[in-house]
Write an enzyme that holds these catalytic residues in place. Sequence first.
Site, PDB file in Angstrom:
ATOM      1  N   CYS A 152     -14.820 -14.779  -4.985  1.00  0.00           N
ATOM      2  CA  CYS A 152     -13.671 -14.838  -4.065  1.00  0.00           C
ATOM      3  C   CYS A 152     -13.783 -13.657  -3.105  1.00  0.00           C
ATOM      4  O   CYS A 152     -13.732 -12.501  -3.537  1.00  0.00           O
ATOM      5  CB  CYS A 152     -12.342 -14.798  -4.820  1.00  0.00           C
ATOM      6  SG  CYS A 152     -10.942 -14.628  -3.684  1.00  0.00           S
TER       7      CYS A 152
ATOM      8  N   HIS B 216       0.838  -1.204   0.000  1.00  0.00           N
ATOM      9  CA  HIS B 216       0.000   0.000   0.000  1.00  0.00           C
ATOM     10  C   HIS B 216       0.877   1.259   0.000  1.00  0.00           C
ATOM     11  O   HIS B 216       0.568   2.251  -0.659  1.00  0.00           O
ATOM     12  CB  HIS B 216      -0.914   0.036   1.238  1.00  0.00           C
ATOM     13  CG  HIS B 216      -1.719  -1.223   1.425  1.00  0.00           C
ATOM     14  ND1 HIS B 216      -1.689  -1.947   2.579  1.00  0.00           N
ATOM     15  CD2 HIS B 216      -2.552  -1.871   0.581  1.00  0.00           C
ATOM     16  CE1 HIS B 216      -2.496  -3.002   2.455  1.00  0.00           C
ATOM     17  NE2 HIS B 216      -3.017  -2.979   1.243  1.00  0.00           N
TER      18      HIS B 216
ATOM     19  N   LYS C 249       0.282 -13.124   4.692  1.00  0.00           N
ATOM     20  CA  LYS C 249       0.203 -13.332   6.131  1.00  0.00           C
ATOM     21  C   LYS C 249       0.635 -14.756   6.484  1.00  0.00           C
ATOM     22  O   LYS C 249       1.351 -14.972   7.450  1.00  0.00           O
ATOM     23  CB  LYS C 249      -1.241 -13.109   6.569  1.00  0.00           C
ATOM     24  CG  LYS C 249      -1.331 -12.318   7.833  1.00  0.00           C
ATOM     25  CD  LYS C 249      -2.773 -12.026   8.155  1.00  0.00           C
ATOM     26  CE  LYS C 249      -2.831 -11.220   9.427  1.00  0.00           C
ATOM     27  NZ  LYS C 249      -4.162 -10.759   9.739  1.00  0.00           N
TER      28      LYS C 249
ATOM     29  N   CYS D 131      -8.385 -19.645  -5.881  1.00  0.00           N
ATOM     30  CA  CYS D 131      -8.046 -18.315  -6.387  1.00  0.00           C
ATOM     31  C   CYS D 131      -6.523 -18.163  -6.453  1.00  0.00           C
ATOM     32  O   CYS D 131      -5.819 -18.475  -5.494  1.00  0.00           O
ATOM     33  CB  CYS D 131      -8.632 -17.244  -5.464  1.00  0.00           C
ATOM     34  SG  CYS D 131      -7.922 -15.625  -5.761  1.00  0.00           S
TER      35      CYS D 131
ATOM     36  N   HIS E 269      -5.392 -15.572  -3.741  1.00  0.00           N
ATOM     37  CA  HIS E 269      -5.646 -15.811  -2.318  1.00  0.00           C
ATOM     38  C   HIS E 269      -5.537 -17.271  -1.898  1.00  0.00           C
ATOM     39  O   HIS E 269      -5.747 -17.586  -0.732  1.00  0.00           O
ATOM     40  CB  HIS E 269      -7.006 -15.224  -1.929  1.00  0.00           C
ATOM     41  CG  HIS E 269      -7.040 -13.741  -2.063  1.00  0.00           C
ATOM     42  ND1 HIS E 269      -7.455 -13.096  -3.210  1.00  0.00           N
ATOM     43  CD2 HIS E 269      -6.641 -12.764  -1.215  1.00  0.00           C
ATOM     44  CE1 HIS E 269      -7.332 -11.798  -3.044  1.00  0.00           C
ATOM     45  NE2 HIS E 269      -6.842 -11.559  -1.860  1.00  0.00           N
TER      46      HIS E 269
HETATM   47  N1  MSP Z   1     -10.097  -1.667  -2.083  1.00  0.00           N
HETATM   48  C1  MSP Z   1      -9.581  -2.040  -3.348  1.00  0.00           C
HETATM   49  C2  MSP Z   1      -9.328  -0.806  -4.206  1.00  0.00           C
HETATM   50  C3  MSP Z   1     -10.511   0.049  -4.468  1.00  0.00           C
HETATM   51  S1  MSP Z   1     -10.084   1.461  -5.386  1.00  0.00           S
HETATM   52  C4  MSP Z   1     -11.518   2.118  -5.863  1.00  0.00           C
HETATM   53  C5  MSP Z   1      -8.265  -2.772  -3.161  1.00  0.00           C
HETATM   54  N2  MSP Z   1      -7.630  -2.570  -2.010  1.00  0.00           N
HETATM   55  S2  MSP Z   1      -6.245  -3.279  -1.582  1.00  0.00           S
HETATM   56  O1  MSP Z   1      -6.067  -2.937  -0.181  1.00  0.00           O
HETATM   57  O2  MSP Z   1      -6.251  -4.657  -1.906  1.00  0.00           O
HETATM   58  O3  MSP Z   1      -5.153  -2.517  -2.346  1.00  0.00           O
HETATM   59  C6  MSP Z   1      -4.718  -2.873  -3.645  1.00  0.00           C
HETATM   60  C7  MSP Z   1      -3.606  -1.945  -4.044  1.00  0.00           C
HETATM   61  O4  MSP Z   1      -2.545  -1.975  -3.051  1.00  0.00           O
HETATM   62  C8  MSP Z   1      -2.886  -2.294  -5.339  1.00  0.00           C
HETATM   63  O5  MSP Z   1      -3.577  -1.879  -6.482  1.00  0.00           O
HETATM   64  C9  MSP Z   1      -1.598  -1.536  -5.118  1.00  0.00           C
HETATM   65  O6  MSP Z   1      -1.847  -0.170  -5.272  1.00  0.00           O
HETATM   66  C10 MSP Z   1      -1.291  -1.822  -3.671  1.00  0.00           C
HETATM   67  N3  MSP Z   1      -0.526  -3.058  -3.481  1.00  0.00           N
HETATM   68  C11 MSP Z   1      -0.872  -4.073  -2.630  1.00  0.00           C
HETATM   69  N4  MSP Z   1       0.086  -5.032  -2.665  1.00  0.00           N
HETATM   70  C12 MSP Z   1       1.045  -4.684  -3.537  1.00  0.00           C
HETATM   71  C13 MSP Z   1       2.208  -5.303  -4.008  1.00  0.00           C
HETATM   72  N5  MSP Z   1       2.630  -6.466  -3.548  1.00  0.00           N
HETATM   73  N6  MSP Z   1       2.909  -4.685  -4.994  1.00  0.00           N
HETATM   74  C14 MSP Z   1       2.489  -3.476  -5.514  1.00  0.00           C
HETATM   75  N7  MSP Z   1       1.400  -2.879  -5.084  1.00  0.00           N
HETATM   76  C15 MSP Z   1       0.658  -3.418  -4.065  1.00  0.00           C
HETATM   77  O7  MSP Z   1      -7.854  -3.467  -4.057  1.00  0.00           O
END
Ligand code: MSP
Length: 519
Positions: free
Chosen positions: A127, A22, A302, A144, A147
Amino acid sequence: MAEPWYITTPIYYVNDVPHVGHAYTTIAADVLARHQRRLGREVFFLTGTDEHGAKIAEAAQAHRKAPKEYCDEIVAHFKTAWRELDISYDRFIRTTDTDHEEAVQVFLSNLYQAGHIYRGRYEGRYCVGCEKFVTDEDLVDGMCILHAKAPIWYAEDNYFFRLSQFQEPLIAAITDERDPNHFVIEPESRANEVLGKLRLGLADISISRASLAWGVPIPFDPTQTTYVWVDALLNYLSGIGFQDDQARFQRFWPADLHLMAKDILWFHAVIWPAVLMAAGLRSPRRIFAHGFFTINGRKISKTLGNILHPRDLIARFGADATRYLMLSEFPFGTDGDISEAAMEERYHADLSNDLGNLLNRTVAMINRYFDSELPFPETTASLSPSDNDLRAVAEAALSRFEEALDRLTFEDALAAIWQLVSRANKYVEENAPWSLARTDRARLVIVLNHLAEALRIIAHLVWPVMPNIAQKMVEQLGVPRELERSWAEAGRWGIFPSGRSSTGASVPLFPRVGTRIEA
Ligand code: MSP
């Protein structure tokens, strides 16, 4: 009036505290927002949290908390992480905010009245981890891919959005620059993937849930709640006042840039523009999907126990260096790996040695040879080829940096800065100021001035990435208010404030960090 510029990150699920995945997107967005602000733009940088849906409801239940209470706790962790990383967002939106929930209801009522929504029956696999309906291509051995869990079987009467009607308009919006809804998907390879899939056809999508209480009620049927993804995407509208500040909304919509990773590109590049078209709103201008990274070669998970929190990196490297190291680890658009060992190596090489020592030596020499006051050469002083070359490299770095940020190639933008850092270090060796101190004071003045000028420009260049380090640099150089200059002015060579500036103590910018054995 300053030109508006609207940038968003995804809103992150609050089933757990933020991890470096994030942080990666958020840091990248922050660098761009800071740069646009100093270009004089009126920037709106939106980030926040996605709080409804089955995934959050399950996480809350596992912690024996009411969903909202659980969200409040996790949201506090997100806000702390962003504060610690100096994220300069303009609003942190939560999908549980009243203005957002109202916006979702108004928006859906409008779509319903316009005939874009109908009632039907959904049957299929879902999922919860992805919060989406899955097809064979999302699964391996029935699990999935993302996941490693079997999807649930799902059969309900739901409301559907007529996505199928938007196949042609979407293809036109993506491929035709003259289309009124034209938008760009980047990198290009991702645009081609989206187009390829889009050309195969689109099915209508279910946009509500009958059996899930934790969501925004469907305004025309309160027995159902809004599908979490529709709720989530609408944050990009509600976050700038769709419901309660039309003037601001008109000013900032369409978004200039939606930033995210490739995992959620389909939602942003297909479903989102279609929903907007249905509502008669323009598509966002640019959608950029960066890559996914692993940590020390392994997926962030995790179960594997390798979740890395921004705080772990900040404790080791400091916030500024963490921002730098994450963006320089691998090219932004591609997949990559974050390795703590590699980060530590780069911390010492690029930051402590190359940049830190350059500032340290320069400030120490000004302090030692000129009693802490940077002297200025006679305007008639003649320059050597190495002086001119340093200046040329600085000027090239400024334009290369800007151009790379426009393309979102952060690694290139940083490489441009470090080309100047290396040139300046070489300049020190070529000119050996410590010898000049004994033999040629006039030349020493020129050399130290050139170094101070290069470092002043480097401070401006690194500022969006390392704002605190940039400030420390200009303080040590004796020009503490230097970063208030406009970008256009900052880049001019030879404007180091005339008159004498008193340099500060030469304090290491990047103290060495201890080695830690990696798991
Ligand atoms: N809640 C939805 C997004 C809704 S937007 C209208 C979601 N959330 S999430 O918490 O799963 O966050 C996904 C985003 O987190 C990815 O698109 C990216 O921006 C970031 N990332 C999460 N893990 C990541 C990596 N391992 N590598 C790069 N970015 C990562 O999806």
